[in-house]
Enzyme design. Structure first.
Site, PDB file in Angstrom:
ATOM      1  N   CYS A 269       0.815  -1.227   0.000  1.00 12.61           N
ATOM      2  CA  CYS A 269       0.000   0.000   0.000  1.00 12.61           C
ATOM      3  C   CYS A 269       0.845   1.273   0.000  1.00 12.61           C
ATOM      4  O   CYS A 269       0.619   2.191  -0.796  1.00 12.61           O
ATOM      5  CB  CYS A 269      -0.986  -0.006   1.158  1.00 12.61           C
ATOM      6  SG  CYS A 269      -0.241   0.074   2.808  1.00 12.61           S
ATOM      7  N   HIS A 317      -2.466   1.296   6.990  1.00 12.25           N
ATOM      8  CA  HIS A 317      -2.879   1.209   5.583  1.00 12.25           C
ATOM      9  C   HIS A 317      -3.047   2.612   5.013  1.00 12.25           C
ATOM     10  O   HIS A 317      -3.384   3.549   5.735  1.00 12.25           O
ATOM     11  CB  HIS A 317      -4.178   0.416   5.443  1.00 12.25           C
ATOM     12  CG  HIS A 317      -4.496   0.070   4.019  1.00 12.25           C
ATOM     13  ND1 HIS A 317      -3.800  -0.875   3.298  1.00 12.25           N
ATOM     14  CD2 HIS A 317      -5.424   0.572   3.162  1.00 12.25           C
ATOM     15  CE1 HIS A 317      -4.280  -0.956   2.075  1.00 12.25           C
ATOM     16  NE2 HIS A 317      -5.270  -0.078   1.965  1.00 12.25           N
ATOM     17  N   HIS A 329      -5.758   1.975  -4.323  1.00 15.06           N
ATOM     18  CA  HIS A 329      -4.841   1.453  -3.307  1.00 15.06           C
ATOM     19  C   HIS A 329      -4.447   0.013  -3.622  1.00 15.06           C
ATOM     20  O   HIS A 329      -5.054  -0.651  -4.469  1.00 15.06           O
ATOM     21  CB  HIS A 329      -5.470   1.535  -1.907  1.00 15.06           C
ATOM     22  CG  HIS A 329      -6.566   0.527  -1.659  1.00 15.06           C
ATOM     23  ND1 HIS A 329      -6.789  -0.039  -0.426  1.00 15.06           N
ATOM     24  CD2 HIS A 329      -7.489  -0.031  -2.493  1.00 15.06           C
ATOM     25  CE1 HIS A 329      -7.799  -0.878  -0.492  1.00 15.06           C
ATOM     26  NE2 HIS A 329      -8.244  -0.891  -1.735  1.00 15.06           N
TER      27      HIS A 329
END
Length: 355
Positions: A269, A317, A329
């Site tokens: 990510c 994240h 993402h």
């Protein structure tokens, strides 16, 4: 686009106390996914929901370990460079020290050849008074040179000791970060393998239903976020650099998530957001936690396309906001870079790389 959710979301941890149970029970009562009841009265569905939560929890823990791995890896690389620079400094200083010692030895030899008589005494005993002033000047220069050499030797010795101490400290920190990196690496593999093992026990139709449950959960969370109205005032115009970052990130859609990867073929990510903003001409921290800690923060209602949304209370994240209530993402192992709802995961906050 603002309604997107589904398996594109990252491994989703249950909300904190006072949130998860109520939201789940409301969703279970009303159903989701267009026709299929999400009621957990069905024992099979209830078991599958438990499996979903277990798998997502394992992937969340793997993502937390991935951030620890990335952070330790970055520190290892930084410390390795620092140690190389220190080694060069030590080598240069050692050469200077050796040369000065030779020079000091030559001065000592000259004094020995002079019979060990102090230079001031030899000056007074000179049989040629007319050379007195010339010799006096030479003596002063000799004394100054000797003092200079002694002073330089002391300074260089101090520098060398200082460099050695710093190098030892850097090396100890390097080893500590290497161990941290290796530990995180083992933890990542352990959690991913455990999640795969749980999923492998499911029948084909159960795997399909599991993906539907993930979709339904993400959709519900995104819908709650949209219903809050917070996104309606969000600016839909990206900055010039933000447009470049978005273009790079969206060009990677479909590529696999791989922990610790930062392109060009696979990403995690924060590896995706790092490279996207590098493509836009901005260098940002490697991990989502450091992006949250170091970059300028903006309120959700003030965000614009190109900003980074940090998720979960541990900032483990990150996704890039691209407008219309959506992000691009890299979700988790077994998934590909994709577009999903910005509100499909619990938002910690928003940061702006180009403020």
């Amino acid at each position: 686009m603002g309604l997107l959710g589904g398996t594109a979301t990252a491994a989703y941890a249950d909300p904190g106390p006072g949130q998860g149970k109520d939201s789940d029970s409301r969703a279970d009562d009303r159903g989701a996914g267009g026709g299929k009841s999400a009621s957990l009265d069905d024992p099979g569905l209830k078991r599958l929901e438990g499996v979903r939560k277990k798998i997502e929890d394992l992937y969340r823990k793997a993502e937390q370990a991935t951030d620890a791995y990335n952070g330790a890896k970055e520190q290892v690389e930084l410390q390795q460079k620092e140690i190389v620079k220190l080694a060069r400094s030590i080598d240069t200083t050692q050469h200077k020290l050796t040369a000065l010692k030779r020079h000091a030895g030559a001065l000592a030899s000259a004094q020995y050849r002079g019979g060990g008589i102090p230079s001031e005494a030899r000056l007074m005993l000179n049989t040629h008074p007319e050379r007195f002033l010339d010799n006096a000047t030479l003596v002063r220069k000799g004394q100054q040179a000797t003092k200079g050499v002694i002073g330089q030797l002391a300074r260089l010795k101090g520098d060398l000791e200082g460099y050695s101490k710093v190098a030892t400290d850097r090396w100890e920190r390097l080893e500590a970060n290497r161990k941290k990196k290796e530990s995180a690496q083992r933890e990542i593999k352990k959690k991913i393998e455990a999640a795969k093992k749980v999923e492998s026990r499911l029948a084909t139709e159960e795997i399909d239903r599991l993906k539907e449950l993930e979709d339904e959960r993400a959709f519900r969370e995104q819908q709650k976020w949209l219903d809050s109205g917070v996104w309606k005032d969000i600016d839909s115009r990206a900055s010039a650099t933000g447009k470049k970052a978005i273009a790079y990130a969206t060009d990677q859609i479909g590529k696999d998530y791989v922990w610790g990867a930062e392109g060009p073929d696979t990403f995690d990510c924060s590896g995706l957001t790092l490279r996207a903003w590098q493509a836009a001409g901005r260098t940002i921290p490697r991990t989502s936690q450091e992006q949250w800690r170091q970059l300028d923060r903006v309120h959700v209602k003030d965000m614009r396309p190109g900003d980074l949304i940090i998720y979960f209370t541990d900032a483990s994240h990150v996704g890039m906001y691209i407008g219309d209530g959506a992000i691009v993402h890299a979700p988790r192992p077994g998934r590909q870079i994709t577009v999903t709802g910005a509100g499909s995961m619990p938002i910690l906050g928003v940061v702006r790389p180009d403020k």
